[in-house]
Design a protein around this motif. Sequence first.
Motif, PDB file in Angstrom:
ATOM      1  N   TYR A 142      -4.877   6.706   7.653  1.00 17.15           N
ATOM      2  CA  TYR A 142      -4.198   7.744   6.875  1.00 17.15           C
ATOM      3  C   TYR A 142      -2.839   8.069   7.494  1.00 17.15           C
ATOM      4  N   ALA A 143      -2.785   8.127   8.817  1.00 19.13           N
ATOM      5  CA  ALA A 143      -1.514   8.424   9.483  1.00 19.13           C
ATOM      6  C   ALA A 143      -0.504   7.308   9.232  1.00 19.13           C
ATOM      7  N   ILE A 144      -0.953   6.054   9.223  1.00 24.70           N
ATOM      8  CA  ILE A 144      -0.053   4.933   8.955  1.00 24.70           C
ATOM      9  C   ILE A 144       0.472   5.009   7.524  1.00 24.70           C
ATOM     10  N   ALA A 145      -0.401   5.319   6.578  1.00 26.80           N
ATOM     11  CA  ALA A 145       0.037   5.449   5.183  1.00 26.80           C
ATOM     12  C   ALA A 145       1.112   6.519   5.051  1.00 26.80           C
ATOM     13  N   ALA A 146       0.896   7.668   5.701  1.00 25.50           N
ATOM     14  CA  ALA A 146       1.875   8.753   5.640  1.00 25.50           C
ATOM     15  C   ALA A 146       3.188   8.356   6.311  1.00 25.50           C
ATOM     16  N   ALA A 147       3.114   7.631   7.428  1.00 26.09           N
ATOM     17  CA  ALA A 147       4.329   7.223   8.147  1.00 26.09           C
ATOM     18  C   ALA A 147       5.147   6.227   7.334  1.00 26.09           C
ATOM     19  N   LEU A 148       4.494   5.313   6.641  1.00 27.15           N
ATOM     20  CA  LEU A 148       5.211   4.368   5.788  1.00 27.15           C
ATOM     21  C   LEU A 148       5.860   5.090   4.613  1.00 27.15           C
ATOM     22  N   ALA A 149       5.145   6.063   4.041  1.00 33.68           N
ATOM     23  CA  ALA A 149       5.717   6.846   2.943  1.00 33.68           C
ATOM     24  C   ALA A 149       6.931   7.631   3.417  1.00 33.68           C
ATOM     25  N   ALA A 150       6.883   8.135   4.653  1.00 33.15           N
ATOM     26  CA  ALA A 150       8.013   8.899   5.186  1.00 33.15           C
ATOM     27  C   ALA A 150       9.263   8.041   5.340  1.00 33.15           C
ATOM     28  N   LEU A 151       9.088   6.717   5.440  1.00 35.79           N
ATOM     29  CA  LEU A 151      10.234   5.813   5.526  1.00 35.79           C
ATOM     30  C   LEU A 151      10.643   5.290   4.157  1.00 35.79           C
ATOM     31  N   GLY A 152      10.075   5.861   3.105  1.00 32.99           N
ATOM     32  CA  GLY A 152      10.512   5.534   1.762  1.00 32.99           C
ATOM     33  C   GLY A 152       9.637   4.582   1.002  1.00 32.99           C
ATOM     34  N   ALA A 153       8.595   4.032   1.615  1.00 26.92           N
ATOM     35  CA  ALA A 153       7.740   3.074   0.919  1.00 26.92           C
ATOM     36  C   ALA A 153       6.917   3.771  -0.171  1.00 26.92           C
ATOM     37  N   ARG A 154       6.644   3.019  -1.217  1.00 31.03           N
ATOM     38  CA  ARG A 154       5.653   3.451  -2.208  1.00 31.03           C
ATOM     39  C   ARG A 154       4.308   2.941  -1.704  1.00 31.03           C
ATOM     40  N   VAL A 155       3.404   3.842  -1.379  1.00 28.12           N
ATOM     41  CA  VAL A 155       2.185   3.487  -0.655  1.00 28.12           C
ATOM     42  C   VAL A 155       0.957   3.627  -1.550  1.00 28.12           C
ATOM     43  N   THR A 156       0.120   2.590  -1.539  1.00 30.27           N
ATOM     44  CA  THR A 156      -1.220   2.665  -2.115  1.00 30.27           C
ATOM     45  C   THR A 156      -2.211   2.652  -0.964  1.00 30.27           C
ATOM     46  N   LEU A 157      -2.959   3.727  -0.815  1.00 28.35           N
ATOM     47  CA  LEU A 157      -3.969   3.842   0.236  1.00 28.35           C
ATOM     48  C   LEU A 157      -5.343   3.593  -0.375  1.00 28.35           C
ATOM     49  N   VAL A 158      -6.021   2.551   0.095  1.00 26.62           N
ATOM     50  CA  VAL A 158      -7.390   2.269  -0.340  1.00 26.62           C
ATOM     51  C   VAL A 158      -8.309   2.753   0.774  1.00 26.62           C
ATOM     52  N   SER A 159      -9.071   3.794   0.478  1.00 34.18           N
ATOM     53  CA  SER A 159      -9.846   4.478   1.517  1.00 34.18           C
ATOM     54  C   SER A 159     -11.333   4.373   1.263  1.00 34.18           C
ATOM     55  N   GLY A 160     -12.047   4.038   2.327  1.00 28.06           N
ATOM     56  CA  GLY A 160     -13.487   4.183   2.299  1.00 28.06           C
ATOM     57  C   GLY A 160     -13.856   5.645   2.420  1.00 28.06           C
ATOM     58  N   PRO A 161     -15.146   5.964   2.477  1.00 24.54           N
ATOM     59  CA  PRO A 161     -15.572   7.368   2.525  1.00 24.54           C
ATOM     60  C   PRO A 161     -15.094   8.066   3.802  1.00 24.54           C
TER      61      PRO A 161
END
Length: 395
Positions: A216-235
């Motif tokens: 989750y932290a990696i997804a947020a960090a990539l989004a903060a650099l401008g990426a359009r992020v799709t996070l596929v998360s297990g439970p």
Amino acid sequence: MLTDRRILLVVSGSIAAYKALELVRLLRKAGASVTAILTAGGARFVTKEALAGLTGQRVHDDLWAAEAEIGHIRLARLPDLVLVAPASADLLARMAQGRADDLAATVLLATRAPVLVAPAMNPAMWEHPATRDNMARLAARGVRVVGPGMGAMAEPESGPGRLAEPEEILAAVAALLRPGAQPLAGRHALVTAGPTHEPIDPVRYIANRSSGRQGYAIAAALAALGARVTLVSGPTALPDPPGLVTRRVESAREMLAACEAALPAEIAVMAAAVADWRVARAAAQKMKKAPGAGAPVLEMALNPDILATIAHHPQRPGLVVGFAAETEQVVQHAIEKRRRKGCDWIVANDVSGEVMGGARNTVHIVTAEGVEDWPELPKDEVATRLAARIAAALG
């Protein structure tokens, strides 16, 4: 910091609207000029006169009056950034639907400038599936998000939904407008996180101790650099991160299907701790203990290898990063895994201690060029460093 930058501030209906006044002061102190649009809901909490006094400009609140005097299209083209603070659940919903039923919604629909929203609402409203769907739709269109934070509300409740503090919003504005601050803008990143649950019967499953926090932290960090992020998360017990699209799944096979559906992407960071095996034939009913009988024998089957599949996919991302959670010979196993899976990098970590579920991590970045040993860091800092390294690798 924001010298000569033009900010169009939309103030919508929330009791947190009073913070918009302090935000205007900070923006102007940083050198920006601020033009304000006040919605009918926002006018319930702050006045046009207060905003006009702080912005030094006329406040706009009427679609038809604006059409006669300045024009909503001119308002839409004027700014370097449109900032919605606070962004109410209602306005976010209308933005997601593409409505143009008042001045604020019309300008937001017509603008070509970057849009940053700072949501503010009751925790139940923020966590409602309708709001989550609206935020996902907006994120997919490139709308950026700051906050909301956790804390006490006007009601005797506490939770996510509190408007980000003015200083935090100012920092987000500055980051968005800083030259070179969005090195991943226009790129799509696929990130997996959390465990998978492989059913044994309707009430039991095979899983691991992954909390999902690093992914989750990696997804947020990539989004903060401008990426359009799709996070596929297990439970996981984590809330959907704002500003990106989250797809929740249960099993490894569901995770693979969601990852393939998210392609094409330029970046894939496969941080999920996917179960290697599943029960070949899960029981349709709860398995019962029989008096005097021993434990049941479970026939196991291999799960799909998600990392290897994405690394060899016809729509393979340009940079594929895998994770290796090891309890011994961490680096050696990671080197072998990178070669075997066909990915570009492996982020290896020792999970023999309290890494899974913990707040800190020690990782090694394994690439074709060699191994980088990083010190122990908070997982958020690991994510920030990894995102920066990804941005540098993609130029």
